[in-house]
Design an enzyme around this catalytic site. Structure first.
Site, PDB file in Angstrom:
ATOM      1  N   CYS A  14      -0.033  -3.871   2.135  1.00  0.00           N
ATOM      2  CA  CYS A  14      -0.332  -2.500   2.587  1.00  0.00           C
ATOM      3  C   CYS A  14       0.953  -1.702   2.811  1.00  0.00           C
ATOM      4  CB  CYS A  14      -1.141  -2.505   3.878  1.00  0.00           C
ATOM      5  SG  CYS A  14      -2.789  -3.206   3.744  1.00  0.00           S
ATOM      6  N   ARG A  15       1.592  -1.953   3.949  1.00  0.00           N
ATOM      7  CA  ARG A  15       2.711  -1.116   4.369  1.00  0.00           C
ATOM      8  C   ARG A  15       3.978  -1.319   3.558  1.00  0.00           C
ATOM      9  NH1 ARG A  15       2.641  -2.819  10.470  1.00  0.00           N
ATOM     10  NH2 ARG A  15       2.052  -4.755   9.442  1.00  0.00           N
ATOM     11  N   ASP A 126      -0.410  -0.778  11.140  1.00  0.00           N
ATOM     12  CA  ASP A 126      -1.103  -1.548  10.113  1.00  0.00           C
ATOM     13  C   ASP A 126      -2.466  -0.925   9.839  1.00  0.00           C
ATOM     14  OD1 ASP A 126      -2.215  -3.420   8.415  1.00  0.00           O
ATOM     15  OD2 ASP A 126      -1.737  -5.143   9.689  1.00  0.00           O
TER      16      ASP A 126
END
Length: 166
Positions: A14-15, A126
């Protein structure tokens, strides 16, 4: 000499791949692709070999970032030696890296958001367990922090190529 930048989150889906895609585009547009290597990794191996979360890919694509070719990997001991900047998305991942990083390389570890100028927060949240809007927030934070990081990396890259104007 190349400047190597590594973005790190927990699973690398994701990040950190979002930050990689954002910074890679900024580096390319700044004409620094021959001087700067951009990568991402996770502190945990949960998703090794997987593509980024489809929600991260969709959010990124809407802003002109391509995450589709990225594959998750776990940070290695070699990363601490080879990378110049190792940037965590949050305190937990920074702490995890501090625990495994050889002492002589700990000065390379930092939070990505230390380079931000528009967002007054220490961490990139997150988005994994939330809705789609969380992925837009990640992009907002990564774009902000990566702009500040680019200024620092330009200076570092210019040390390796003094005859070139950045």
């Amino acid at each position: 000499m190349m400047v190597k930048v590594l973005f790190v989150c927990m699973g690398n889906i994701c990040r950190s791949p979002t930050a990689e895609a954002v910074f890679e585009k900024m580096v390319r547009e700044a004409g620094l692709s021959d001087r700067v290597i951009v990568d991402s990794a996770g502190t945990h191996g949960y998703h090794v070999g997987e593509a980024p979360d489809v929600r991260a890919q969709i959010a990124g694509r809407k802003r002109g970032y391509d995450l589709s070719n990225l594959k998750a990997r776990q940070i290695t001991v070699d990363d601490f030696r080879e990378c110049d900047f190792i940037l965590a998305m949050d305190w937990e991942n920074l702490t995890a890296m501090q625990q495994i990083c050889p002492p002589m390389y700990k000065h390379k570890l930092a939070l990505l958001m230390r380079y931000a100028s528009e967002n007054d927060t220490a961490v990139v949240p997150d988005p994994y367990y939330g809705g789609n809007e969380g992925f837009n927030t990640v992009l907002d934070y990564c774009e902000d922090a990566c702009e500040g990081l680019l200024d620092v990396v330009k200076k570092r890259a210019s040390m390796y190529t003094p005859s070139r104007n950045f």
